[in-house]
Write a protein that holds these residues in place. Structure first.
Motif, PDB file in Angstrom:
ATOM      1  N   MET A   1       0.843  -1.207   0.000  1.00  0.00           N
ATOM      2  CA  MET A   1       0.000   0.000   0.000  1.00  0.00           C
ATOM      3  C   MET A   1       0.873   1.250   0.000  1.00  0.00           C
ATOM      4  O   MET A   1       0.721   2.138  -0.831  1.00  0.00           O
ATOM      5  CB  MET A   1      -0.895  -0.027   1.252  1.00  0.00           C
ATOM      6  N   ILE A   2       1.829   1.264   0.946  1.00  0.00           N
ATOM      7  CA  ILE A   2       2.699   2.434   1.083  1.00  0.00           C
ATOM      8  C   ILE A   2       3.516   2.638  -0.202  1.00  0.00           C
ATOM      9  O   ILE A   2       3.758   3.759  -0.633  1.00  0.00           O
ATOM     10  CB  ILE A   2       3.602   2.285   2.332  1.00  0.00           C
ATOM     11  N   VAL A   4       2.532   1.930  -3.233  1.00  0.00           N
ATOM     12  CA  VAL A   4       1.641   2.528  -4.237  1.00  0.00           C
ATOM     13  C   VAL A   4       1.556   4.040  -4.018  1.00  0.00           C
ATOM     14  O   VAL A   4       1.719   4.837  -4.951  1.00  0.00           O
ATOM     15  CB  VAL A   4       0.227   1.894  -4.169  1.00  0.00           C
ATOM     16  N   VAL A   5       1.347   4.438  -2.755  1.00  0.00           N
ATOM     17  CA  VAL A   5       1.209   5.867  -2.437  1.00  0.00           C
ATOM     18  C   VAL A   5       2.485   6.632  -2.801  1.00  0.00           C
ATOM     19  O   VAL A   5       2.442   7.630  -3.528  1.00  0.00           O
ATOM     20  CB  VAL A   5       0.883   6.060  -0.927  1.00  0.00           C
ATOM     21  N   PHE A   6       3.637   6.142  -2.329  1.00  0.00           N
ATOM     22  CA  PHE A   6       4.896   6.860  -2.587  1.00  0.00           C
ATOM     23  C   PHE A   6       5.245   6.892  -4.068  1.00  0.00           C
ATOM     24  O   PHE A   6       5.772   7.876  -4.569  1.00  0.00           O
ATOM     25  CB  PHE A   6       6.043   6.233  -1.780  1.00  0.00           C
ATOM     26  N   THR A   7       4.930   5.793  -4.768  1.00  0.00           N
ATOM     27  CA  THR A   7       5.225   5.754  -6.200  1.00  0.00           C
ATOM     28  C   THR A   7       4.378   6.789  -6.940  1.00  0.00           C
ATOM     29  O   THR A   7       4.894   7.564  -7.759  1.00  0.00           O
ATOM     30  CB  THR A   7       4.946   4.343  -6.769  1.00  0.00           C
ATOM     31  N   ILE A   8       3.074   6.833  -6.612  1.00  0.00           N
ATOM     32  CA  ILE A   8       2.186   7.775  -7.300  1.00  0.00           C
ATOM     33  C   ILE A   8       2.550   9.222  -6.952  1.00  0.00           C
ATOM     34  O   ILE A   8       2.652  10.078  -7.843  1.00  0.00           O
ATOM     35  CB  ILE A   8       0.703   7.475  -6.959  1.00  0.00           C
ATOM     36  N   VAL A   9       2.802   9.484  -5.662  1.00  0.00           N
ATOM     37  CA  VAL A   9       3.163  10.845  -5.247  1.00  0.00           C
ATOM     38  C   VAL A   9       4.449  11.290  -5.957  1.00  0.00           C
ATOM     39  O   VAL A   9       4.526  12.393  -6.500  1.00  0.00           O
ATOM     40  CB  VAL A   9       3.334  10.920  -3.707  1.00  0.00           C
ATOM     41  N   THR A  46       4.845  16.053   6.385  1.00  0.00           N
ATOM     42  CA  THR A  46       3.976  14.938   6.763  1.00  0.00           C
ATOM     43  C   THR A  46       4.658  13.969   7.749  1.00  0.00           C
ATOM     44  O   THR A  46       4.130  12.896   8.025  1.00  0.00           O
ATOM     45  CB  THR A  46       3.530  14.153   5.512  1.00  0.00           C
ATOM     46  N   TYR A  53      10.597   6.854   3.250  1.00  0.00           N
ATOM     47  CA  TYR A  53      10.346   7.242   1.858  1.00  0.00           C
ATOM     48  C   TYR A  53      11.153   6.362   0.907  1.00  0.00           C
ATOM     49  O   TYR A  53      10.632   5.886  -0.109  1.00  0.00           O
ATOM     50  CB  TYR A  53      10.679   8.727   1.631  1.00  0.00           C
ATOM     51  N   SER A  57       9.653   4.031  -2.030  1.00  0.00           N
ATOM     52  CA  SER A  57       9.836   4.379  -3.445  1.00  0.00           C
ATOM     53  C   SER A  57      10.784   3.407  -4.137  1.00  0.00           C
ATOM     54  O   SER A  57      11.318   3.687  -5.199  1.00  0.00           O
ATOM     55  CB  SER A  57      10.355   5.814  -3.565  1.00  0.00           C
TER      56      SER A  57
END
Lengths: 224, 122
Positions: A1-2, A4-9, A46, A53, A57
């Motif tokens: 999950m994390i 996905v978030v870091f990759t998209i951000v 954040t 991070y 990533s």
């Protein structure tokens, strides 16, 4: 999950940085400088640690490996050009890698860098995965080498076009080889802005630089 | 549709990366597995084992977005406090000067050598 978030951000910030750089073409806004700064600001706000991070990533940094494999495609497609210019490529890149290592070594001595910093900084002008490997072989710290490779990329991406202009370099082969030799993948993405031929020569320079530096690295470890 | 094609092709490129990782076990030289993967893909293309169309789009995307893959490591610089010290400034200048010299010398060498080769060709 994390992941996905870091990759998209990261991807969105990268796209944003590219857009900003297209509008305001100032060296300080180069995507490889602007995107990390925005991300550092974002993770600080954040309360995400740098290591969290980096873990999150991983998918993106992993992509450097298949991207290196992908360079077989331009080599294959441009086999005729390589055959035609192999002499120029071999001579220029042999000279380039030697100048890179010697000038880095002498300047490191000049600013009194410690020995483990010096061996870590020597392979800085080649692409990350290979630079890390060379660094390991000659007794450097691969993580530190990555940092130097990145700084080289940023420096080369910014100063490269200016150097080519000052020396009034005209031919695509000289432009491409210089960018790929001096600033690896970052130089190659810059070369893409010049044209197709430049980008081909730049990719070739990057690959040859990696190979020849591997040879120097092996010789260094064998004889020292 | 195009995105799916690119993703599938990137997956296929990984086959060569894994073959490179496997090959590294048998080669005692300090050659990175991604470099061996590059070599294997090149051989496969040359010997017509695979078609160029199977990897072309994926490879093109990976190479075009190369900068993106450097960004995480660039963020990682914050872990090296030394870079933000006086010595760090020295290192940045070192890299800047050395990179200028490398690019200048490489470009001039390339122009000299290619011009000479052209003359000889006449």
């Amino acid at each position: 999950m994390i992941i996905v978030v870091f990759t998209i951000v990261t991807y969105l910030i990268y796209l944003l940085s590219k857009k900003i750089y297209k509008k305001i073409i100032i060296a300080a806004f180069h995507p490889l400088l602007l995107a990390p700064i925005l991300l550092i600001v974002l993770i600080t706000i954040t309360h995400v640690s740098a290591n969290q991070y980096l873990q999150g990533s991983k998918l993106l940094s992993h992509m450097l490996a298949p991207a290196t494999v992908a360079f077989a495609v331009p080599i294959y497609k441009n086999l005729a050009i390589i055959k035609k210019y192999i002499g120029t490529i071999a001579v220029s890149i042999t000279v380039g890698t030697l100048v890179a290592m010697i000038s880095t070594f002498l300047l490191s001595k000049l600013i009194h860098l410690s020995d483990d910093f010096i061996v870590s900084i020597l392979p800085r002008s080649i692409t990350t995965p290979i630079a890390m490997e060379v660094s390991k072989e000659i007794g450097g710290l691969p993580a530190l080498t990555t940092v130097f490779v990145i700084i080289t990329g940023i420096a080369g991406g910014i100063i490269g076009p200016k150097v080519l202009k000052w020396l009034s370099i005209k031919t695509p082969i000289a432009k491409g080889l210089a960018l790929g030799m001096g600033a690896h993948g970052v130089g190659t993405s810059k070369a893409l802005e010049y044209g197709k031929q430049e980008s081909v020569f730049s990719s070739l320079a990057m690959i040859f630089a990696a190979l020849i530096t591997l040879v120097w690295g092996t010789l260094l470890t064998t004889f020292i | 549709m195009k995105i799916i094609g690119v993703i599938l092709q990137i997956g296929f490129l990984h086959v060569f990366l894994f073959l490179g990782i496997a090959l590294k076990y048998f080669i005692p030289l300090p050659i990175p597995s991604s470099m061996l993967g590059l070599f294997l893909l090149f051989v496969a293309l040359c010997c017509n084992i695979i078609k160029l169309e199977w990897v072309e789009q994926g490879a093109k995307w990976l190479m075009a977005e190369l900068l993106l893959f450097f960004i995480p490591s660039a963020v990682g610089i914050v872990n090296y406090q030394q870079i933000f010290s006086l010595q760090g400034i020295g290192i940045v200048f070192l890299i800047l000067i050395s990179t200028m010299i490398v690019m200048g010398v490489t470009a001039l060498t390339a122009e000299k050598v290619s011009a000479k080769r052209k003359e000889e060709g006449h």
